[in-house]
Scaffold this motif. Sequence first.
Motif, PDB file in Angstrom:
ATOM      1  N   ASP A 152       0.820  -1.214   0.000  1.00 50.78           N
ATOM      2  CA  ASP A 152       0.000   0.000   0.000  1.00 50.78           C
ATOM      3  C   ASP A 152       0.851   1.259   0.000  1.00 50.78           C
ATOM      4  OD1 ASP A 152      -2.497   1.234  -0.111  1.00 50.78           O
ATOM      5  OD2 ASP A 152      -2.670   1.402   2.067  1.00 50.78           O
ATOM      6  N   GLY A 153       1.995   1.186  -0.679  1.00 56.42           N
ATOM      7  CA  GLY A 153       2.821   2.365  -0.890  1.00 56.42           C
ATOM      8  C   GLY A 153       3.750   2.738   0.243  1.00 56.42           C
ATOM      9  N   ARG A 154       3.672   2.045   1.396  1.00 58.09           N
ATOM     10  CA  ARG A 154       4.499   2.403   2.546  1.00 58.09           C
ATOM     11  C   ARG A 154       5.101   1.149   3.183  1.00 58.09           C
ATOM     12  NH1 ARG A 154       3.212   7.089   5.267  1.00 58.09           N
ATOM     13  NH2 ARG A 154       5.192   6.708   6.336  1.00 58.09           N
ATOM     14  N   THR A 155       6.272   1.313   3.788  1.00 58.71           N
ATOM     15  CA  THR A 155       6.843   0.232   4.606  1.00 58.71           C
ATOM     16  C   THR A 155       7.329   0.731   5.952  1.00 58.71           C
ATOM     17  OG1 THR A 155       9.077   0.515   3.681  1.00 58.71           O
ATOM     18  CG2 THR A 155       7.597  -1.036   2.550  1.00 58.71           C
ATOM     19  N   SER A 156       7.477   2.053   6.098  1.00 57.17           N
ATOM     20  CA  SER A 156       7.981   2.596   7.364  1.00 57.17           C
ATOM     21  C   SER A 156       6.921   2.607   8.457  1.00 57.17           C
ATOM     22  CB  SER A 156       8.511   4.018   7.148  1.00 57.17           C
ATOM     23  OG  SER A 156       7.508   4.847   6.588  1.00 57.17           O
ATOM     24  N   ASN A 157       5.711   2.170   8.130  1.00 55.55           N
ATOM     25  CA  ASN A 157       4.619   2.152   9.113  1.00 55.55           C
ATOM     26  C   ASN A 157       4.234   0.734   9.538  1.00 55.55           C
ATOM     27  OD1 ASN A 157       3.524   1.430   6.643  1.00 55.55           O
ATOM     28  ND2 ASN A 157       1.586   2.497   6.974  1.00 55.55           N
ATOM     29  N   ILE A 158       5.031  -0.262   9.169  1.00 50.91           N
ATOM     30  CA  ILE A 158       4.676  -1.668   9.416  1.00 50.91           C
ATOM     31  C   ILE A 158       5.238  -2.122  10.762  1.00 50.91           C
ATOM     32  CG2 ILE A 158       4.986  -4.040   8.608  1.00 50.91           C
ATOM     33  CD1 ILE A 158       5.155  -2.899   5.749  1.00 50.91           C
ATOM     34  N   VAL A 159       4.434  -2.853  11.514  1.00 55.39           N
ATOM     35  CA  VAL A 159       4.845  -3.436  12.790  1.00 55.39           C
ATOM     36  C   VAL A 159       4.721  -4.955  12.675  1.00 55.39           C
ATOM     37  CG1 VAL A 159       4.407  -3.508  15.280  1.00 55.39           C
ATOM     38  CG2 VAL A 159       3.979  -1.392  13.998  1.00 55.39           C
ATOM     39  N   VAL A 160       5.725  -5.670  13.176  1.00 53.60           N
ATOM     40  CA  VAL A 160       5.693  -7.138  13.147  1.00 53.60           C
ATOM     41  C   VAL A 160       5.776  -7.650  14.586  1.00 53.60           C
ATOM     42  CG1 VAL A 160       6.816  -9.240  12.333  1.00 53.60           C
ATOM     43  CG2 VAL A 160       6.736  -7.224  10.856  1.00 53.60           C
ATOM     44  N   PRO A 161       4.640  -7.873  15.231  1.00 53.74           N
ATOM     45  CA  PRO A 161       4.654  -8.366  16.613  1.00 53.74           C
ATOM     46  C   PRO A 161       5.316  -9.732  16.729  1.00 53.74           C
ATOM     47  CG  PRO A 161       2.490  -7.504  16.014  1.00 53.74           C
ATOM     48  CD  PRO A 161       3.284  -7.589  14.750  1.00 53.74           C
ATOM     49  N   ALA A 162       5.748 -10.053  17.924  1.00 58.63           N
ATOM     50  CA  ALA A 162       6.490 -11.294  18.161  1.00 58.63           C
ATOM     51  C   ALA A 162       5.709 -12.527  17.750  1.00 58.63           C
ATOM     52  CB  ALA A 162       6.883 -11.374  19.627  1.00 58.63           C
ATOM     53  N   ALA A 163       4.384 -12.497  17.884  1.00 52.77           N
ATOM     54  CA  ALA A 163       3.575 -13.685  17.598  1.00 52.77           C
ATOM     55  C   ALA A 163       3.257 -13.859  16.113  1.00 52.77           C
ATOM     56  CB  ALA A 163       2.277 -13.620  18.400  1.00 52.77           C
ATOM     57  N   THR A 164       3.722 -12.961  15.254  1.00 51.00           N
ATOM     58  CA  THR A 164       3.379 -13.007  13.825  1.00 51.00           C
ATOM     59  C   THR A 164       3.867 -14.300  13.190  1.00 51.00           C
ATOM     60  OG1 THR A 164       3.575 -10.597  13.716  1.00 51.00           O
ATOM     61  CG2 THR A 164       3.568 -11.796  11.629  1.00 51.00           C
TER      62      THR A 164
ATOM     63  N   MET B  36      11.272   1.084   1.374  1.00 48.70           N
ATOM     64  CA  MET B  36      11.739  -0.284   1.579  1.00 48.70           C
ATOM     65  C   MET B  36      12.312  -0.370   2.978  1.00 48.70           C
ATOM     66  SD  MET B  36      14.692  -2.296   1.891  1.00 48.70           S
ATOM     67  CE  MET B  36      16.017  -1.320   1.175  1.00 48.70           C
ATOM     68  N   THR B  37      12.144  -1.517   3.622  1.00 52.45           N
ATOM     69  CA  THR B  37      12.805  -1.726   4.907  1.00 52.45           C
ATOM     70  C   THR B  37      13.143  -3.195   5.108  1.00 52.45           C
ATOM     71  OG1 THR B  37      12.740  -1.181   7.249  1.00 52.45           O
ATOM     72  CG2 THR B  37      10.723  -2.106   6.315  1.00 52.45           C
ATOM     73  N   VAL B  38      14.247  -3.442   5.797  1.00 51.79           N
ATOM     74  CA  VAL B  38      14.673  -4.795   6.174  1.00 51.79           C
ATOM     75  C   VAL B  38      14.276  -5.094   7.617  1.00 51.79           C
ATOM     76  CG1 VAL B  38      16.688  -6.294   6.540  1.00 51.79           C
ATOM     77  CG2 VAL B  38      16.557  -4.830   4.505  1.00 51.79           C
ATOM     78  N   TRP B  39      14.349  -4.070   8.484  1.00 53.58           N
ATOM     79  CA  TRP B  39      14.070  -4.254   9.909  1.00 53.58           C
ATOM     80  C   TRP B  39      12.704  -3.673  10.264  1.00 53.58           C
ATOM     81  CZ3 TRP B  39      17.014  -7.161  13.080  1.00 53.58           C
ATOM     82  CH2 TRP B  39      18.317  -7.474  12.644  1.00 53.58           C
ATOM     83  N   PHE B  40      11.933  -4.439  11.058  1.00 54.52           N
ATOM     84  CA  PHE B  40      10.569  -4.057  11.423  1.00 54.52           C
ATOM     85  C   PHE B  40      10.454  -3.933  12.941  1.00 54.52           C
ATOM     86  CE2 PHE B  40      10.535  -6.687   7.631  1.00 54.52           C
ATOM     87  CZ  PHE B  40       9.709  -5.995   6.760  1.00 54.52           C
ATOM     88  N   PRO B  41       9.847  -2.859  13.440  1.00 54.00           N
ATOM     89  CA  PRO B  41       9.613  -2.775  14.887  1.00 54.00           C
ATOM     90  C   PRO B  41       8.605  -3.845  15.322  1.00 54.00           C
ATOM     91  CG  PRO B  41       8.478  -1.001  13.754  1.00 54.00           C
ATOM     92  CD  PRO B  41       9.331  -1.673  12.722  1.00 54.00           C
TER      93      PRO B  41
END
Length: 683
Positions: free
Chosen positions: A590-602, A658-663
């Motif tokens: 959806d045009g963005r990657t700096s707003n993505i969160v990947v919780p531990a349980a994903t 683009m991002t490699v690391w996710f909060p």
Amino acid sequence: MKKVFPALAVAGLLTSPSVAQSVKRSDYPIQAVAFTKVKLADNFWLPRLKTNTDVTIPASFQRCEATNRVKNFEMAAAKSGKFATTFPFDDTDIYKTIEGASYSLSLYPDQKLESYIDELITKVGKAQEPDGYLYTARTIDPAHPHAWAGNTRWEKERELSHELYNSGHLYESAVAHYEATGKKNLLNIALKNADLVCATFGPGKRAVAPGHEIVEMGLVKLYRVTGKPEYLSTAKFFIEQRGQYKGYDPKSSDAWRNGSYWQDHKSVYDQKEAVGHAVRAEYLYSAMADVAALTGDQKMLASVDSIWNNMVTKKLYVTGGTGAVPGGERFGGNYELPNGTAYNETCASVANVYWNQRMFLLHGDSKYVDVMEKVLYNGLISGVGLDGKSFFYSNAMQIKNSAVFGQSEPERAGWFECSCCPTNLARLFPSLPGYVYAQKANDVYVNLFINGTTDLNVNKQAVRITQQNNYPWNGDLKFTVAPKSSADFNLLVRLPGWARNEAVPSNLYTFAAPSPEQVSIKVNGKAQPYTMRNGYAVLARKWKKNDVVEVALPMETRKVVANPNVRDDVGKVALQRGPVVYCAEWKDNDGRTSNIVVPAATRFTASYKPDVLNGITELTATVPVVKVDAANNSISTVQQTLTAIPYYAWANRGKGEMTVWFPERITDVDLITRKVEEKIVAK
């Protein structure tokens, strides 16, 4: 195409029957199996090698013509004109492309290409001065040489001229061409230049620590071809000149002022840390490994071991990239691995492959191949577009929206004013078959999992090994072992660190949670017990024709966390499946990657997509993303599908985030006002 003898070159290492066999000498205890003895039939790598042959190499030659790199040699031969490119090392783009084309000729014979290379070599030879000196930036107009060159030969070699750098790439190109074709036309040019270098530099003669290392590696290659001891001793002399220059300020923290930019701040015997310009450094460390192996210099070996440990424990990106700092294209301090400003020059990945291959040949430990594999599947091939003719010079780890953050969104370029990276890739790709296998006496090492066949001699017994797999997307590996007659030897299959719960061979990166999955090995359909040696499963048996070894590697999606000393990655995770590191790109999210969160349980689902980015395994999961409602002046999180693609494939569909690391969780929000945005955009 005439061949004088079977090529035994791999990863820049070469042995030849032309070396005097009567002289007993040290060498690498393990020998790589020649790239000419490994025939690929691989769905992942073979198309890339074919694209390199059909697209990258022709485009490189064309651009060398169009940008006047070839013209420089023509003018040097005529001793008339004005140096027509920007940098005095532009000669090397021709050398490196010839090297890649020569390797390619062994894979894909091409008489037209071979004839064109011969035409170029003729031009190079005519540009060489009678005593062997070859440097178009001076020879064209000796009274007005390039500003970096100095008024006399070698005057600015330490800092700027790159005269010996040019020589090093000439030597490497000449050896590759000789091995591929059996012709000596380029080799003779290189030997004439090397004889001049050896006559000029050495004990009691001129001394310098070459400003941009690679002549040391090139001299070692010429030594292997000719057996001439001066080539090896001069390579060692250059290495040992480091730390002897008195013009630096050792108290300065500036890399140029204290000499660390050139790895010239102290003797190599006292260096324990990867420092300075990353490409120069890794060429130096590769040469140190060469010289340590060939001379038995244990003190030099101890130094290069320490430097490697520093790099892999404190200065390696999760993609295998090295050289974090844009200023000076250099290694930063320990744990200095920022994402937004990551540099990661493509050439540094090439050099890192060379270095790790040599470290493996010295020690026989899979950890070096683990790092090499990480580089190959991630930080190296990210440097070339899927079209084979667009490139990244540096390889970012995170790109944010330019309108908000003031960061330019990079796009691949067809060429650069300093175009070392495209030509470096052109020479590395076709040599890849030589990284797959290695031998030591009764041991046969399987290092990379790439479909194809190899024909070996083990204890004077002919043995064929055939690999069949769908790596890196699938972990099921099949090896068919076919000795001419029953034969006793050890097959050592690398069990990658990632398949043994080890993200890298250090605590710089670890998997967020251990996996209960285990590697399984069968021989002829039956579970096979095995012992482990330095990361290898040792399969010791009397092999019979068409014995089948099946190895099942657990191919899970793993979350990677960084050492807490890596400040940019605290509270974040990266994604890895097999050897492949993933990223999220704007196109799929959806045009963005700096707003993505990947919780531990994903939990992620892996799906092969043959029509996406030339065929990839894609990762998807439902995760929270941060949304801004400007109309209501509010922020919220919503559930959205995260799609991750292999990092190497990003920026093939246009510019964007683009991002490699996710909060893993939202801990804070940065508020950037529209007024600030406008100021940023206006810059």
